[in-house]
Every structure is written in structure tokens, then in C-alpha cells.
Scaffold this active site. Structure first.
Site, PDB file in Angstrom:
ATOM      1  N   HIS A  49     -54.460  36.526-148.135  1.00 28.58           N
ATOM      2  CA  HIS A  49     -55.224  37.523-148.879  1.00 28.58           C
ATOM      3  C   HIS A  49     -56.259  38.147-147.954  1.00 28.58           C
ATOM      4  O   HIS A  49     -56.416  37.726-146.804  1.00 28.58           O
ATOM      5  CB  HIS A  49     -55.867  36.923-150.132  1.00 28.58           C
ATOM      6  CG  HIS A  49     -56.882  35.846-149.895  1.00 28.58           C
ATOM      7  ND1 HIS A  49     -56.554  34.611-149.381  1.00 28.58           N
ATOM      8  CD2 HIS A  49     -58.233  35.825-150.101  1.00 28.58           C
ATOM      9  CE1 HIS A  49     -57.651  33.869-149.297  1.00 28.58           C
ATOM     10  NE2 HIS A  49     -58.680  34.587-149.719  1.00 28.58           N
ATOM     11  N   HIS A  88     -59.600  38.407-147.920  1.00 25.86           N
ATOM     12  CA  HIS A  88     -60.963  37.929-147.683  1.00 25.86           C
ATOM     13  C   HIS A  88     -61.154  37.563-146.208  1.00 25.86           C
ATOM     14  O   HIS A  88     -60.249  37.026-145.562  1.00 25.86           O
ATOM     15  CB  HIS A  88     -61.285  36.741-148.580  1.00 25.86           C
ATOM     16  CG  HIS A  88     -61.644  37.158-149.973  1.00 25.86           C
ATOM     17  ND1 HIS A  88     -61.553  36.317-151.059  1.00 25.86           N
ATOM     18  CD2 HIS A  88     -62.095  38.354-150.473  1.00 25.86           C
ATOM     19  CE1 HIS A  88     -61.937  36.952-152.147  1.00 25.86           C
ATOM     20  NE2 HIS A  88     -62.261  38.197-151.815  1.00 25.86           N
ATOM     21  N   ASP A 142     -62.642  35.352-144.365  1.00 23.14           N
ATOM     22  CA  ASP A 142     -62.449  34.029-143.761  1.00 23.14           C
ATOM     23  C   ASP A 142     -60.973  33.692-143.593  1.00 23.14           C
ATOM     24  O   ASP A 142     -60.634  32.633-143.042  1.00 23.14           O
ATOM     25  CB  ASP A 142     -63.167  32.945-144.565  1.00 23.14           C
ATOM     26  CG  ASP A 142     -62.734  32.868-146.019  1.00 23.14           C
ATOM     27  OD1 ASP A 142     -62.423  33.921-146.603  1.00 23.14           O
ATOM     28  OD2 ASP A 142     -62.723  31.751-146.582  1.00 23.14           O
ATOM     29  N   HIS A 143     -60.106  34.604-144.028  1.00 24.18           N
ATOM     30  CA  HIS A 143     -58.664  34.404-143.859  1.00 24.18           C
ATOM     31  C   HIS A 143     -58.026  35.464-142.954  1.00 24.18           C
ATOM     32  O   HIS A 143     -56.862  35.312-142.586  1.00 24.18           O
ATOM     33  CB  HIS A 143     -57.965  34.415-145.215  1.00 24.18           C
ATOM     34  CG  HIS A 143     -58.342  33.259-146.078  1.00 24.18           C
ATOM     35  ND1 HIS A 143     -57.538  32.143-146.245  1.00 24.18           N
ATOM     36  CD2 HIS A 143     -59.464  33.032-146.810  1.00 24.18           C
ATOM     37  CE1 HIS A 143     -58.144  31.286-147.048  1.00 24.18           C
ATOM     38  NE2 HIS A 143     -59.311  31.797-147.404  1.00 24.18           N
ATOM     39  N   HIS A 201     -56.892  34.802-157.846  1.00 27.92           N
ATOM     40  CA  HIS A 201     -58.144  34.804-157.089  1.00 27.92           C
ATOM     41  C   HIS A 201     -58.846  36.135-157.334  1.00 27.92           C
ATOM     42  O   HIS A 201     -58.350  36.976-158.101  1.00 27.92           O
ATOM     43  CB  HIS A 201     -57.838  34.590-155.599  1.00 27.92           C
ATOM     44  CG  HIS A 201     -59.039  34.262-154.762  1.00 27.92           C
ATOM     45  ND1 HIS A 201     -59.955  33.295-155.109  1.00 27.92           N
ATOM     46  CD2 HIS A 201     -59.478  34.782-153.581  1.00 27.92           C
ATOM     47  CE1 HIS A 201     -60.893  33.234-154.176  1.00 27.92           C
ATOM     48  NE2 HIS A 201     -60.629  34.127-153.247  1.00 27.92           N
ATOM     49  N   ASP A 215     -56.238  31.150-151.386  1.00 26.01           N
ATOM     50  CA  ASP A 215     -57.242  30.809-152.390  1.00 26.01           C
ATOM     51  C   ASP A 215     -56.661  30.998-153.785  1.00 26.01           C
ATOM     52  O   ASP A 215     -55.963  31.986-154.064  1.00 26.01           O
ATOM     53  CB  ASP A 215     -58.483  31.672-152.202  1.00 26.01           C
ATOM     54  CG  ASP A 215     -59.232  31.325-150.924  1.00 26.01           C
ATOM     55  OD1 ASP A 215     -58.803  30.401-150.216  1.00 26.01           O
ATOM     56  OD2 ASP A 215     -60.256  31.978-150.648  1.00 26.01           O
ATOM     57  N   HIS A 262     -59.666  24.012-146.787  1.00 27.55           N
ATOM     58  CA  HIS A 262     -60.563  25.055-147.285  1.00 27.55           C
ATOM     59  C   HIS A 262     -61.740  24.422-148.038  1.00 27.55           C
ATOM     60  O   HIS A 262     -62.000  24.718-149.193  1.00 27.55           O
ATOM     61  CB  HIS A 262     -59.788  26.022-148.185  1.00 27.55           C
ATOM     62  CG  HIS A 262     -60.491  27.317-148.442  1.00 27.55           C
ATOM     63  ND1 HIS A 262     -61.344  27.498-149.512  1.00 27.55           N
ATOM     64  CD2 HIS A 262     -60.474  28.502-147.792  1.00 27.55           C
ATOM     65  CE1 HIS A 262     -61.806  28.738-149.510  1.00 27.55           C
ATOM     66  NE2 HIS A 262     -61.289  29.376-148.475  1.00 27.55           N
TER      67      HIS A 262
END
Length: 333
Positions: A63, A65, A67-68, A143, A213, A272
Site C-alpha cells: 500500500h 503509506h 513506511d512501506h 486499512h 496493513d 510491523h
């Protein structure tokens, strides 16, 4: 058949002991590998893990976001600066391709190799055959932004020689058996023995699911029916999630453990983790919560932990992070 190296196991932000999300997955007897998620700093983790960007075959982004995915473009640029020429498959939400295109325009980014982009939505029903031995399919999660899980199915075919039939015919072991095993016809006692008459093919397959997530693990119930291992977020313990509320849309260790028990999953890896749990005390809280609700074998992943999923679907930890608090968390080890 599959090898897992965790490059980042923290949620949201990196800490001294954990980077943000990144997971390298390799195939036995091959230097080829794929990457699931690329948080900021992933390319440094790749160097530390002694992985080659030349052998990287595909990147899967769960996805959008940061941090990914914030480490993706720097990683792609470094691969180009290291003279990569081979095409690279990128499986991700459409927004990732849009972001890459805009960044290339605004920052003079030039990649000397083609990117073969595949929208994750196109793999919800029809898997992509990445190689002759590995396929990838996606599953929708729940999410704050569209998030996905990746089903990885690795297969291996072996040809078995009918030794009993050869013994009955009196064919001596040695070169004759070896030639037949290699698909060559042989002459024996004045007759031609067709190798295909003495060979049978058996195929073994393993199935791993790597989730992005997700605050509804039950969405993976159907996919997990054939899964040998699930790798899934466990950002909080339940008491912290109750305080934080539903807005972050993450899973607790309890939620994941209860789902894994209900789905009869034999093996589970939790990753995570919120920075709250990055020390020994925090890891123990996660571990104890899982043990209350799940009777299978599980691990709490740390950066640079390595695992091997063999042809029989058995998962073993092959390397452990060098942290004092990074102890095995499986009740059955």
C-alpha cells in the site's frame, strides 16, 4: 523452497533496532529474489543483508503509506547507478506508478532498465507467473488506504525413477540408471528402454501469504486455507489498541492470534510492531498475548531474522537478529 529475510519490522517510523517495512524472499538454489515493501532505508538494509539488486526480480508494494514505500525510488535509482539493465517487475497500487512517473519528471531520474508495472487489482483473480516456479496473487485487506496481501506459491517438480521395474528387468545400477533419470533412452539386452516409461513426475508446492496493513485478518480466511505460513502485522497489544481506537486501522496481537487459531494456521510470523514493543519487555507482551489465543507455531520477527520454508511446508528460523531481546517466541520450538 522459500527463504525470508526481514529487512524492516517496525511500524510507522524506524528505531535503533528496527527499520520500517521490507521483506526479501528468495527461492532455493537461485540467487533471484523479490522484495515486499520498501520503507525508507530499505536499500541500506539490502546491502547489509548482502543481497544483490542485479538479482532482484520483482518488488511488491502492499500500500502507499510511506513506511512501506518511501524507500522505493531511491532503491530503483541505485539499481540503475549499479548498471542494472534487466527489466524489473513492480507489482503495486496504481498510485505507486503515478508517483514514480512524477518523481522521474521532477528530479531528472533516469532508469537504464525497464519497469514492468502490474496493478495489484489485476491479480485479485488471476495470479501472475513471475517464473516457472513462482506465482503471485493479491488479496484485498482493510486499512485507511487500499491495502493488499500477496500470496506466493512456489513449486518444484521432480522426476522419480521406477527402480523396482528396473530391478525386475535386471538393469544394473550406475550409468544406465543415470541416463534414464536424465531422460535418455538406453539399450539393454538388445532392446531400447524408453526413459519416459520409467519416470514419473511429482510436484511439491508451498504457499506463503505476506500481508500489508490490515485491521481485519479474517479477510484472509479463504486464502489461508492452503497457506503454510502467514506473515502479518501485529502493531499493538489489545489493551493499547483499545486506547488508540480504530482510526489507525491496525491489528492487535490478540486479533491476529484468534484469527490464526480459527483458520487453523500451523505457522505465523508477526511483524510491523509499534515502537512500544521494541525492547525485551515489549516483545514479551506481544508473545504472551499470542500464546493466550493461538496454539500453533509462531515467531516475532526482528530485522535480519531469516526463515526457511521447506518443500513439506515446515518453517524454521535459520538466522536470528543479534539483539539481546530477540529470543525465539514459538511455544513449540
Amino acid at each position: 523452497m522459500l527463504n525470508f529475510t526481514f529487512l524492516g519490522t517496525s511500524s510507522g517510523v524506524p528505531t535503533l533496532s528496527r527499520n520500517v517495512s521490507g521483506l526479501a524472499i528468495g527461492l532455493d538454489k537461485s540467487k533471484d529474489w523479490i522484495l515486499v515493501d520498501a520503507g525508507e532505508g530499505t536499500q541500506q538494509r539490502i546491502q547489509q543483508a548482502r543481497l544483490s539488486l542485479q538479482q532482484l526480480k520483482a518488488i511488491c508494494i502492499t500500500h502507499v503509506h510511506g513506511d512501506h514505500c518511501y524507500g522505493l525510488i531511491g532503491l530503483l535509482a541505485s539499481a540503475g547507478m549499479n548498471a542494472r539493465k534487466q527489466a524489473l517487475t513492480l507489482i503495486a497500487p496504481q498510485a505507486i506508478q503515478d508517483w514514480l512517473n512524477i518523481t522521474a519528471q521532477l528530479t531528472d531520474l533516469y532508469l537504464p532498465y525497464p519497469i514492468e508495472f502490474i496493478d495489484v487489482e489485476t491479480l485479485l483473480e488471476q495470479p501472475h507467473q513471475l517464473s516457472s516456479t513462482l506465482s503471485i496473487q493479491t488479496h484485498r485487506l482493510h486499512h485507511r488506504v487500499p491495502s493488499y496481501a500477496f500470496s506466493l506459491r512456489a513449486s518444484r517438480s521432480q522426476q522419480k525413477l521406477d527402480s523396482e521395474a528396473l530391478k525386475t528387468l535386471g538393469v544394473p545400477k550406475g550409468k544406465a540408471w543415470g541416463d534414464l533419470q536424465n531422460g535418455q533412452d538406453i539399450e539393454f539386452n538388445g532392446q531400447i528402454l524408453n526413459s519416459q516409461q520409467f519416470l514419473s513426475t511429482s510436484t511439491q508446492q508451498v504457499h506463503a501469504i505476506v500481508a500489508g496493513d490490515n485491521d481485519q485478518p479474517e479477510l484472509l480466511h479463504a486464502a489461508c486455507a492452503t497457506a503454510d505460513v502467514l506473515i502479518h502485522e501485529a502493531t499493538y497489544t489489545q489493551d493499547v489498541l483499545d486506547k488508540v481506537g480504530t482510526v489507525p486501522m491496525h491489528s492487535s496481537a490478540k486479533m491476529l492470534a484468534k484469527f490464526a487459531e480459527q483458520a487453523q494456521l500451523a505457522q505465523l510470523i508477526l511483524t510491523h510492531l509499534s515502537a512500544r514493543y521494541h525492547d525485551a519487555k515489549g516483545s514479551e507482551k506481544i508473545k504472551k498475548e499470542v500464546q493466550q489465543f493461538y496454539s500453533g507455531k509462531f515467531w516475532l520477527a526482528h530485522d535480519f531474522d531469516q526463515y526457511h520454508l521447506d518443500a513439506d511446508g515446515k518453517l524454521t528460523q535459520t538466522a536470528q537478529a543479534q539483539h539481546a531481546f530477540a529470543q525465539p517466541t514459538s511455544t513449540n520450538e
